[in-house]
Write an enzyme that holds these catalytic residues in place. Structure first.
Site, PDB file in Angstrom:
ATOM      1  CB  SER A  47       4.411   1.462 -13.210  1.00  0.00           C
ATOM      2  OG  SER A  47       5.488   1.282 -12.308  1.00  0.00           O
ATOM      3  CD  GLU A  69       7.778  -6.670 -19.716  1.00  0.00           C
ATOM      4  OE1 GLU A  69       7.525  -7.829 -19.330  1.00  0.00           O
ATOM      5  OE2 GLU A  69       8.532  -5.889 -19.107  1.00  0.00           O
ATOM      6  CB  CYS A 195       4.708  -1.656  -1.694  1.00  0.00           C
ATOM      7  SG  CYS A 195       3.279  -0.960  -0.831  1.00  0.00           S
ATOM      8  CE  LYS A 338      14.499  -0.673  -4.329  1.00  0.00           C
ATOM      9  NZ  LYS A 338      15.173   0.235  -5.276  1.00  0.00           N
ATOM     10  CB  ALA A 340       2.776   2.694  -8.261  1.00  0.00           C
ATOM     11  CB  ALA A 341       3.272   7.076  -5.021  1.00  0.00           C
ATOM     12  CB  CYS A 373       3.392   3.811   1.815  1.00  0.00           C
ATOM     13  SG  CYS A 373       2.960   2.132   2.316  1.00  0.00           S
TER      14      CYS A 373
END
Length: 444
Positions: A47, A69, A195, A338, A340-341, A373
């Protein structure tokens, strides 16, 4: 009319998707000539890497950006919580990497093998080397199931799964739907993880599923966490403890999974407050959250901190030693969760930081540690935790987000994936900061 239109619409969407992938492949591989120097080199196609490649393309031009990647597929991993509970299909979480890399940006399909930061160079496992003017490290973190005795080979047995990997997330759902009676055990390791709410989200979902299927009375649900708290932010921890008590869930703090005897359906935990003391639990369902750590390639490099993470200034996301090196996401030593937000909020700050550096100016925007979260507490409710570096709530909506909410569940299940694919990865979603200011009339 409607009966014929719907299949045609589906075919049309599939056709557009195929054309999009082909178009992206042309612009990221065979259609471009590989160069050995780029103005901006991005390491990692998760991401953070994709978001920053999209942003840098607008800054310096696609032909001056490359992204390294090795994976052919890109996955929206936050949805795996719902996959493990049977609420989503794993296929919905993935798209070809070629389809998410910004058009015109060079895709280097390799692994990073070595850093030569003194000479602004990175070596690939293919033997190629690429030099850069500016480097953005977004390599994520690594899962270490092997640090638990009996894993990963234990996943060959039934009754055990993990929402943290593509190979094991559906095993969680199989174990849950085939549950009969006994202990349902959920774990949290003694390392930083991505997360941090996910290990208990699947516990709440499992409780809801077992109630719905009439099996809850035959289940003893146990959450063994290495942490000294249920959740790191007191406001949300207090709300979660109320849920734990009302649903008769058993939480054991400072208990760390060290071994799985999958053939016997036994899990062995160490008591972190009493070294050497262990406890064996039989299980009918076991969800494993693996130990995690920084990318191995950072180890021994001049970019790591004492613990192996990318060593950054927590405010500007600039490297502490090399002014032309930056980082984002799970590979960094930023003292926040840690998620994605967090990546979204970091991408907006890093975009500004790099812009200033390109102009030979000092960074003027700081990252406050914002992360989020969505704590899924059932198949239709979520507690939306949002907080900063100091563990203080930093809520977007003018309501008490520590309360379970159906609207927040739909945000998690339906809105956030859309924001991810069409906002974050396109480099146009930098978190809810501006909306928070509006929602709170400028008071936050």
């Amino acid at each position: 009319m409607a009966g014929t239109l719907y299949p045609q619409l589906l075919l049309s969407r599939q056709y557009c998707r195929v054309i999009s992938v082909i178009h992206s492949q042309i612009h990221t591989s065979s259609g471009l000539a590989f160069k050995d120097h780029y103005k901006v080199l991005v390491l990692g196609g998760g991401s953070g890497g994709i978001a920053m490649a999209a942003r840098m393309k607008r800054k310096v031009g696609a032909e001056n950006v490359a992204i390294v990647e090795p994976s052919e597929m890109h996955y929206y991993q936050p949805i795996w919580t719902l996959v493990g509970a049977g609420a989503k299909k794993v296929a919905s979480s993935g798209r070809p990497t070629a389809s998410v890399i910004p058009s015109g940006v060079m895709w280097v399909k390799s692994k990073v093998a070595e850093f030569d930061s003194q000479n602004n160079t990175v070596w690939m496992d293919s033997g190629k080397k690429i030099s850069y003017d500016y480097l953005i490290v977004a390599l994520g973190l690594e899962l270490h199931y092997e640090k638990i005795k009996g894993l990963p080979e234990g996943f060959e047995h039934p009754k055990i799964g993990s929402n943290y990997s593509l190979q094991t997330v559906e095993k969680t759902w199989n174990a849950l739907k085939n549950f009969k009676e006994g202990n349902a055990v959920f774990t949290f390791p003694n390392t930083p993880i991505k997360c941090a709410g996910a290990p208990q989200k699947i516990m709440y979902l499992s409780d809801a599923f077992l109630r719905k299927t009439g099996k809850r009375s035959k289940a003893n649900i146990i959450f063994n966490t290495s942490l000294p708290v249920l959740f790191g932010v007191k406001k949300y921890a207090d709300a979660l403890w109320e849920i734990v008590k009302s649903r008769d869930l058993n939480v054991n703090l400072r208990h760390n999974l060290i071994e799985v005897r999958a053939d016997k359906r036994e899990a062995v935990f160490e008591n972190l407050d009493k070294p050497g003391e262990t406890k064996v639990l039989e299980y009918e369902l076991l969800h494993v959250t693996p130990p995690m750590g920084p990318p191995a390639v950072l180890k021994g490099s001049s970019l790591e901190d004492a613990d192996g993470w990318l060593d950054l200034n927590k405010d500007t996301l600039q490297h502490m030693k090399y002014s032309n090196v930056f980082g984002i996401g799970d590979c960094t030593n930023l003292p926040t969760s840690k998620t994605a937000a967090a990546v979204a909020a970091q991408s907006a700050v890093l975009d500004r930081t790099v812009s200033r550096i390109l102009k030979k100016q000092m960074p003027d925007k700081t990252y406050n540690g914002y992360t989020s979260c969505p704590l899924v507490t059932s198949y239709n409710t979520v507690i939306l935790a949002e907080f900063d570096y100091d563990g203080q709530p930093l809520e977007t909506f003018p309501v008490d987000q520590s309360k379970e909410s159906r609207i927040m569940y739909h945000m998690k299940a339906d809105v956030m994936p859309h924001l991810y694919w069409h906002g974050l990865l396109k480099g146009i979603w930098g978190g809810p900061g501006p909306y928070r200011t509006i929602m709170h009339l400028g008071m936050k």
